[in-house]
Design a protein around this motif. Sequence first.
Motif, mmCIF file in Angstrom:
data_model
loop_
_atom_site.group_PDB
_atom_site.id
_atom_site.type_symbol
_atom_site.label_atom_id
_atom_site.label_comp_id
_atom_site.label_asym_id
_atom_site.label_seq_id
_atom_site.Cartn_x
_atom_site.Cartn_y
_atom_site.Cartn_z
ATOM 1 N N LYS A 214 -8.511 9.778 -4.043
ATOM 2 C CA LYS A 214 -9.622 10.068 -3.563
ATOM 3 C C LYS A 214 -10.401 9.174 -1.948
ATOM 4 O O LYS A 214 -11.054 8.790 -0.542
ATOM 5 C CB LYS A 214 -11.169 9.373 -3.754
ATOM 6 N N LYS A 215 -8.438 8.189 -1.377
ATOM 7 C CA LYS A 215 -8.839 7.782 -0.361
ATOM 8 C C LYS A 215 -7.734 8.131 0.586
ATOM 9 O O LYS A 215 -6.161 8.375 0.129
ATOM 10 C CB LYS A 215 -8.699 6.071 -0.624
ATOM 11 N N ASN A 216 -7.828 8.209 1.823
ATOM 12 C CA ASN A 216 -6.866 8.447 2.983
ATOM 13 C C ASN A 216 -5.891 7.562 3.527
ATOM 14 O O ASN A 216 -5.847 7.062 4.561
ATOM 15 C CB ASN A 216 -7.968 9.380 4.045
ATOM 16 N N ILE A 217 -4.645 7.188 2.382
ATOM 17 C CA ILE A 217 -4.151 6.029 2.099
ATOM 18 C C ILE A 217 -2.814 6.497 1.954
ATOM 19 O O ILE A 217 -2.931 7.504 0.584
ATOM 20 C CB ILE A 217 -4.538 4.660 1.267
ATOM 21 N N LYS B 163 -7.274 -4.976 -1.443
ATOM 22 C CA LYS B 163 -8.729 -5.076 -1.910
ATOM 23 C C LYS B 163 -8.972 -6.730 -1.343
ATOM 24 O O LYS B 163 -7.756 -7.148 -1.167
ATOM 25 C CB LYS B 163 -8.304 -5.265 -3.266
ATOM 26 N N LYS C 298 -4.475 5.908 -6.026
ATOM 27 C CA LYS C 298 -5.820 6.453 -4.699
ATOM 28 C C LYS C 298 -5.857 7.332 -4.129
ATOM 29 O O LYS C 298 -6.115 7.559 -2.791
ATOM 30 C CB LYS C 298 -5.450 5.306 -3.575
ATOM 31 N N SER D 248 1.051 -1.000 0.064
ATOM 32 C CA SER D 248 0.389 -0.025 0.466
ATOM 33 C C SER D 248 0.853 1.335 0.027
ATOM 34 O O SER D 248 0.392 2.514 -0.786
ATOM 35 C CB SER D 248 -0.751 0.228 1.793
ATOM 36 N N ASP E 281 -4.859 1.226 -4.684
ATOM 37 C CA ASP E 281 -5.058 1.173 -3.647
ATOM 38 C C ASP E 281 -5.527 -0.817 -3.926
ATOM 39 O O ASP E 281 -6.157 -1.395 -4.894
ATOM 40 C CB ASP E 281 -6.851 1.228 -4.072
#
Length: 815
Positions: free
Chosen positions: A702-705, A514, A700, A505, A511
Motif C-alpha cells: 500500500k506504500k509507494n516504496i 519507522k 508494504k 527498505s 516497511d
Amino acid sequence: MKELPTTAKAVVIGGGIIGCSTAYHLAKIGWTDTVLLERHKLTSGTTFHAAGLVGQLRSSASITRLLGYSVDLYNSLEAETGLATGWKMNGGLRLACNAERWTEVKRQATTARSFGLDVQLLTPGEALGLWPLMQVDDVIGAAFLPTDGQANPSDITQALAKGARMAGVSIFEDTGVIDIEIDKGRIRAVVTDRGRIECERVVVCAGQWTRDFAARFGVNVPLVSIEHQYVLTDSFGVPSNLPTLRDPDRMTYYKEELGGLVMGGYEPNPIPWAATGVPDDFQFSLLDSNYDHFGQIMQQALVRVPGLQTAGVKQLLNGPESFTPDGNFILGEAPELKNFFVGAGFNAFGIASAGGAGMALAEWVTKGEPPYDLWPADIRRFGRPHFDTDWVRTRTLEAYGKHYTMAWPYEEHSSARPCRKSPLYDRLKAQGACFGEKLGWERPNWFADLFAGEEPKDIYSYNRQNWFSAVGREHKAVREAAVLFDQTSFAKFVLKGADAEAALSWIASNDVAKPVGSLVYTQMLNDNGGIECDLTVARIAEDEFYITTGTGFATRDFDWIAKGIPADMHAELVDVTSAYSVLSLMGPNTRAILETVTSADVSNAGFPFGQVRTIGIAGCPVRALRITYVGELGYELHVPVEYAATVYDALMAAGGGYGLVNAGYRAIESCRLEKGYRAWGADIGPDRTPIEAGLGWAVKMKKNIAFRGRAAIERQLALGVEKMLACFVPDDPEVVLLGRETIYRDGKHVGWLSSGGFGYTLDKPIGYGYVGDPDGVTEEFVLSGTYELDVAMRRVPCSVSMRPLYDPEMARVKA
C-alpha cells in the motif's frame, strides 16, 4: 597439446562427474566458453571407484526433485552423445526387518508419493520375486521404486564430458590450478601450470580436495575424507535386470555387475583418511583393503545373500570419499567470496546426484540463484563450528555411521558437543534441560522433572516420544502462566550507516522506515517474490538497525543482506550474535513479572506491541523487544552476555509466584503451530511467496516504496496464485504428524505437509501444507474441499482452516 584459452566466462575446477555435469549444463544454458580443468585425468579422483547406485528416496522435496532430474538425464544421455553410460533403470528395493523400520519405510513411501515418485510397498514374498538371491525370513516388507537404477560412473562422466565438448566447452586434462587471482574481493583469473585464464566465475568441484583448496581463498567447505569399501564378486549367475537393493538393518547395499554383485555398506565405526590433507598425486588410486574392518559388513551380507558364501571375490575395493557433517552434499555460491561456487561433499551418492547437481550449479552460476529451493544442500547452512576440521571430522564420522541407522523424528547428533554454550547452560542443565544442537549451539529442547524421576534424555520413536508430556507441561505454562526460553542462539546483526534505512527498505518487503524504537517483522524476497529471509528488525537509532533471525540461518541471512545492499549506499552489516544472550519471557503473567524487576513502564500503553525499549533489570541494561512467536504476551530480552545470569536469576526469583518455569524449543514449536506462525525452511522459503503463505499483510504494497520482489508480488495479486498454505487437523487425535504427509483434496493429490506436530491446547495434531492447483487456488477453493492426509500409507480424514487455531485474545480455541 591444445592451447589454453586466455579468457573464459566460467572455469570449472575438477573433472569428476560433478564437474563434468556442471560444464555440460553451463553449455546447455549457452555459456559455451566455459573451461573445465582437471589436474590429472577425468574421473581420476573418486568418481572412478564409485559404486554407481542411483536412488531417489530422500526426505526433502527439492533433493528428490534434483535426483529425479538425474534419472531423466541418464535416460537420454547415451542417445545424445553416442557414448555408453551403463545406465539401467532397473528399480530399487529397500528392506524393513522390524516394526519401527517398517514404519520408517512407510513414512518414506508417503514422502516419495508426496514428491511425485512411484513407490510400491511389497510383501517379503513380492520382494523375493524381484530379488531371488536373498533370504527373507526376517523381512517384514519392502519399498520398490521402479525408476531407481544404476550406472557406470566413469562412462556417465565421459558421456557428460562429450556432451559438454559437443556444445563448445573446452576440457583440459593434466592441467593443475596453482592459484586464483582476487582483487578487492572479486575473482579476476585462474592461474594454472599451463597459463592464466581471465574469468569472473569459478566452480570448484574437486571432491575431497575441495576443502583445502577453497580454504586458501577464505572459503569454508565442511567435508572430510572417510574410507569406504565394497566388494566386487566373480560372476555367479546374478540376473542382469536385478534391482539395486538396500538393506539398512544389515547396513548393506547391492547391485548387479557382470553377473556378480557389488556389495558394500556403512559401518558404525568408520575410518577417517587424510587427516593432514589429501595427497596431490592421489589419482586413480585406492587404499589397502581392510578385510578385518569390512568383516562386520560381510557377516551381515552373508546372512542376507547366502550365495556370497561360495562366490569368488575379485576385489575388496577401498576408496576414500568426501562426507559432510549432516550427510547432505554442498552446493552454491560461497558466502565468503562472490562468484566462487562449490559442488562437493556428496557422501557416496554423487552419481545419483550429479545430473541434478550440475544443472543446479549451472543455473546458480548463470542466474545468481538456484532453480528452486536447495536449502538442505546450500553451502550457507554451515557456520562457525564448521571452520574447525577436527569438529567437522568428529561430527562427520557420526553422520557416516548413521547412514543406515533409523532416521528418527527429532533425532539429535551426540558428537562434538557441547560446543557453543549460552551463559545459562550449566544452570539449565542442573534444572533438567534436555539439549538439542543447532549450528554448534546447545539449546534446551525440553525440561525433565528431576524430582519426579524423569531423565533429560530423548528416547526415539515414530510414535509419541518420551518427552511428549513434559512439553505439554511447558505448553500449558505458556498459555496459562509464564515461561522463560533461552534463545541465546538467535543470530543477531547490526546494520549501520548513513544509508542503512534506504538499503534495508530495498531489501525488506515490509516497511522498516519507522521511528526509532519500532520493531518490524519482515520477509526479504528474491526477484520471483520467494521468501529468502524471515526475521525481525528493530530500529535503535536513525542510522542503526538490530536484526534478529533463526539460529540455523546465521550464515545465509547475513550473506543475503550483505549482498543485497546496493553498491552506491553506505551501510555496513556486522554479526553481533556472540555479544547478546536472549531470554524470551512469554505468557499471560509476563508483564506482572517484569513489573517486579524493572522500574521501566512495561504497560501496554507505555510499551506497546511491535516496539523495542532499553530497560534495566537488577542493574543490567536489557534491550527488550515486545514480540511473540508463541501467541501470548511476550518480551524478548536481549542482554549483553556478561549480564545474562544476573537477569535470569532475577526473573526466576520474581516469577516464582506467577508460575514461571523454564521451557524449551519443542514447546515453542507446538505453540507456534497452534497460532499459525510460519517457519522458514519448512512452511516458507525461496519457492514460496508471502501471498501464497498468507503473509501478504506483512508486505508494504500500500506504500509507494520500491523493494526487491515487488513486481512479482504485484503480478500475483493481479493474476492469483497456484498454491496456498493451509492448516490441517486430523480427526484422529492419536495421529502423529511429522511433515511431508501427502494432502488429498476430494481424493486428488494436491500437496504435502510442510510441517507437523501437536497442539496441546487444542489437544490434537496439527499440520501445515500448501494446497496446489495449476488452474489457480483461492481461499474459497481451499475451504470448499474434503481433505485427507496420507500418514504412513494410511488415509486420515482431516479438517482444514485458513485461520489460526488458537486466539488468545478471545481466550478460546477455535474448533
